[in-house]
Each structure stands twice: as C-alpha cells, then as structure tokens.
Write an enzyme that holds these catalytic residues in place. Sequence first.
Site, mmCIF file in Angstrom:
data_model
loop_
_atom_site.group_PDB
_atom_site.id
_atom_site.type_symbol
_atom_site.label_atom_id
_atom_site.label_comp_id
_atom_site.label_asym_id
_atom_site.label_seq_id
_atom_site.Cartn_x
_atom_site.Cartn_y
_atom_site.Cartn_z
ATOM 1 N N ASP A 34 5.848 8.653 -0.973
ATOM 2 C CA ASP A 34 4.812 9.760 -0.775
ATOM 3 C C ASP A 34 5.591 10.855 0.218
ATOM 4 O O ASP A 34 6.613 10.758 0.610
ATOM 5 C CB ASP A 34 3.712 9.195 0.326
ATOM 6 C CG ASP A 34 2.685 9.855 0.333
ATOM 7 O OD1 ASP A 34 2.407 11.010 -0.568
ATOM 8 O OD2 ASP A 34 1.687 9.696 1.053
ATOM 9 N N HIS A 51 8.372 16.791 -6.613
ATOM 10 C CA HIS A 51 8.105 15.477 -7.555
ATOM 11 C C HIS A 51 9.508 15.420 -8.270
ATOM 12 O O HIS A 51 9.963 14.341 -8.469
ATOM 13 C CB HIS A 51 7.069 15.872 -8.743
ATOM 14 C CG HIS A 51 5.639 15.952 -7.927
ATOM 15 N ND1 HIS A 51 5.379 14.955 -6.776
ATOM 16 C CD2 HIS A 51 4.678 16.515 -8.195
ATOM 17 C CE1 HIS A 51 4.089 15.218 -6.600
ATOM 18 N NE2 HIS A 51 3.748 16.100 -7.305
ATOM 19 N N LEU A 145 17.817 -6.514 -11.902
ATOM 20 C CA LEU A 145 16.755 -6.133 -11.008
ATOM 21 C C LEU A 145 15.474 -5.946 -11.984
ATOM 22 O O LEU A 145 15.524 -5.283 -12.899
ATOM 23 C CB LEU A 145 17.083 -4.664 -10.318
ATOM 24 C CG LEU A 145 15.890 -3.747 -9.498
ATOM 25 C CD1 LEU A 145 15.672 -4.739 -8.064
ATOM 26 C CD2 LEU A 145 16.488 -2.401 -9.507
ATOM 27 N N ARG A 208 -1.202 4.024 5.534
ATOM 28 C CA ARG A 208 -2.456 3.461 4.667
ATOM 29 C C ARG A 208 -1.944 2.961 3.279
ATOM 30 O O ARG A 208 -0.699 3.218 3.053
ATOM 31 C CB ARG A 208 -3.618 4.357 4.456
ATOM 32 C CG ARG A 208 -3.169 5.736 3.752
ATOM 33 C CD ARG A 208 -4.249 6.705 3.480
ATOM 34 N NE ARG A 208 -3.784 8.032 3.071
ATOM 35 C CZ ARG A 208 -3.521 8.925 4.029
ATOM 36 N NH1 ARG A 208 -3.858 8.844 5.261
ATOM 37 N NH2 ARG A 208 -3.217 10.242 3.623
ATOM 38 N N SER A 210 -3.740 3.283 0.486
ATOM 39 C CA SER A 210 -4.230 3.953 -0.706
ATOM 40 C C SER A 210 -4.376 3.415 -1.964
ATOM 41 O O SER A 210 -3.841 3.814 -3.268
ATOM 42 C CB SER A 210 -3.119 5.173 -1.095
ATOM 43 O OG SER A 210 -3.074 5.961 0.245
HETATM 44 C C1 IPE Z 1 -0.302 7.350 -3.058
HETATM 45 O O1 IPE Z 1 0.012 8.636 -2.506
HETATM 46 C C2 IPE Z 1 0.205 7.295 -4.501
HETATM 47 C C3 IPE Z 1 1.403 7.602 -4.782
HETATM 48 C C4 IPE Z 1 2.355 7.477 -4.002
HETATM 49 C C5 IPE Z 1 1.658 7.408 -6.096
HETATM 50 P P1 IPE Z 1 -1.335 9.724 -2.057
HETATM 51 O O2 IPE Z 1 -0.298 11.118 -1.871
HETATM 52 O O3 IPE Z 1 -1.805 9.734 -3.616
HETATM 53 O O4 IPE Z 1 -2.155 8.967 -1.287
HETATM 54 P P2 IPE Z 1 -3.298 9.637 -0.291
HETATM 55 O O5 IPE Z 1 -4.096 10.415 -1.192
HETATM 56 O O6 IPE Z 1 -2.672 10.558 0.776
HETATM 57 O O7 IPE Z 1 -3.838 8.357 0.277
HETATM 58 C C1 IPE Z 2 4.013 11.335 -3.692
HETATM 59 O O1 IPE Z 2 3.859 12.817 -3.146
HETATM 60 C C2 IPE Z 2 3.897 11.411 -5.238
HETATM 61 C C3 IPE Z 2 2.408 11.362 -5.816
HETATM 62 C C4 IPE Z 2 1.465 10.767 -5.072
HETATM 63 C C5 IPE Z 2 2.346 11.575 -7.058
HETATM 64 P P1 IPE Z 2 2.730 13.847 -2.900
HETATM 65 O O2 IPE Z 2 2.510 14.521 -3.916
HETATM 66 O O3 IPE Z 2 1.574 12.857 -2.602
HETATM 67 O O4 IPE Z 2 3.090 14.382 -1.565
HETATM 68 P P2 IPE Z 2 2.342 14.867 -0.561
HETATM 69 O O5 IPE Z 2 1.899 13.545 0.157
HETATM 70 O O6 IPE Z 2 1.333 15.870 -0.822
HETATM 71 O O7 IPE Z 2 3.099 15.605 0.546
HETATM 72 MG MG MG Z 3 0.877 12.089 -0.795
#
Ligand code: IPE
Ligand code: IPE
Ligand code: MG
Length: 260
Positions: A34, A51, A145, A208, A210
């Site tokens: 995240d 990303h 792995l 969390r 999620s």
């Molecule tokens: C959780 O991250 C999903 C992934 C890392 C793929 P999110 O960024 O989607 O989660 P929330 O919305 O902050 O809970």
């Molecule tokens: C995690 O990074 C990647 C995915 C959930 C796909 P985010 O895109 O959620 O990045 P933030 O949480 O908005 O910084």
């Molecule tokens: Mg996120």
Amino acid sequence: MTGGADAMSSNADPFGVPQVAAPRPPRHVAIIMDGNGRWAAARGLPRTEGHRRGVEALRRTIGAAIEFGIGTLTVFSFSSENWSRPPAEVQFLFGLLRLFIQRDLADLHERGVRVTVIGARDALPGDIRGLIEQAEGLTAANRALELVVAFNYGARDEIARAARRIAEDVAAGRLDAGAVDETALSTRLDTARFPDPDLIVRTSGEMRLSNFLLWQSAYAEFVFTPVLWPDFDRETLRAALDEYAGRARRFGGIAARSGA
Ligand code: IPE
Ligand code: IPE
Ligand code: MG
C-alpha cells in the site's frame, strides 16, 4: 516422554506445552502493498508512477524472500474493492499485471519461483486469464519460492465462493452436510495449497486488513510499517522479519518459559 509423543514432540516441553517462539524465517509472509499513490503525490507525480515503482519494489521483495528462505510470499496487488477507482487507474493496474507476467515470467521461472494467482479470475479480461494460466503452467514444478499474487482478490468473496462449492458438493452427494468443518472450507479456498500466513506486513502506515486473507489470518502476526510500498526493499523486509522473530505465538495456549 511416555505415550503421547506426536508430531509436536520435537517442540513440546515435558508437560506438553508447545514452545511458542516464532520460527525464523516465517513459512508464509503476506504483504499488503500500500501507499503507491501517496508516494507519487509526495513527488508531484501521477499515481500511475507510484504503481510503476511499486512493481520494482515487488521485484526486490521477491529476490529478498528467496534469499531469506521464505517458503510462500503472498502479495495483495488488486482488491475486489479497487474496481471503485477511476477506470483509467484500473486499466493501468491491469496493464502492469500484463507487463509483469510478460517481462518477468522467464526470470521468475529461472529462479525457481512458482507463480499462483488468487482471486475472482472470471471477472478479469480474457488475455489476462491466459497470461495467468501460462505463468501457473510454466512454473508449476518450481520449488524455490511460492509467489501468490492476489489480484481481483477479496477475502469475503473467496469465502463465499468456497461456501458455494461446499453447497454444490453437498447437493451432488459428494459431501455430507454433517462433515462440513474448518477443513472442508479451507480446502476450498483459493489458498488451499498454502499454509496460513505467519506474518502479514502492511506498508504505508494503514492498520487494517482491507478484506485480505480474513480466514487465513486467524493467528497471523502483524507488522505495520510507515514505509510506502515503492520504497520497500530488502532491509524493510529484514526489519519486519526481525520484529516477527521476537513475537511470542501462543495460538490460544500459554507461553512456554525457558527451563520451566
Ligand atoms: C488494499 O489497499 C489493497 C491492495 C493493496 C491491493 P487499498 O489502498 O485498496 O485499501 P484501503 O482502501 O486504503 O483500505
Ligand atoms: C497500493 O497503493 C496499490 C493498490 C491498492 C492497487 P495505493 O494505490 O492504494 O496507494 P495509496 O494508498 O492511495 O497511497
Ligand atoms: Mg491504498
């Protein structure tokens, strides 16, 4: 030891109390990757750049997992709730999965990585389903792995799909309703082949799950790090493993005391 020597005997004390020091390294590490968007925003870059850099962090982490002797590495890449993002971002994330398989599959195979993708595959574009099948097929015999990519994954959806399979098996007479137990469910989850995660790491400071591995995380240890996913590396993983190694895992039992 009399009589009850069993599978626990190698790590049981004379009173049958299991030792609880976390094994080092954990057999299964799962990571909620995240913070890509925040990493990019902090640099005035588009979220997509976060990303893209996140894929580089994933490559580093796979290398480190092999080096550290982790058996299974699960990475949360796209959640069943991530469809609610702008369509262009969703498409970009799909494109990154395509590119990752196309560019990295040969190298992963060479390094003995077995690739498995979990989640609701039916909802993914056909070409991605094809790439996933190719990756899983090519690497099926690899043992260095287990890399489990959670893509279009949601734990509640996974549990609901497993429940549906149970219902189908009961209706078809393959399973007795009275025999439905934890094993009946866990063996119908996408993760059936893997041990439960010992350690779940979440980056970016969020605390969390999620909708990640809800069933499997019953006794997981959690490490939350403020590091944003694109900055994650071997040392961040090392630090998480060190924190895990210091945890006392009791699984509902009582802590073993040395010499007790
Ligand atoms: C959780 O991250 C999903 C992934 C890392 C793929 P999110 O960024 O989607 O989660 P929330 O919305 O902050 O809970
Ligand atoms: C995690 O990074 C990647 C995915 C959930 C796909 P985010 O895109 O959620 O990045 P933030 O949480 O908005 O910084
Ligand atoms: Mg996120």
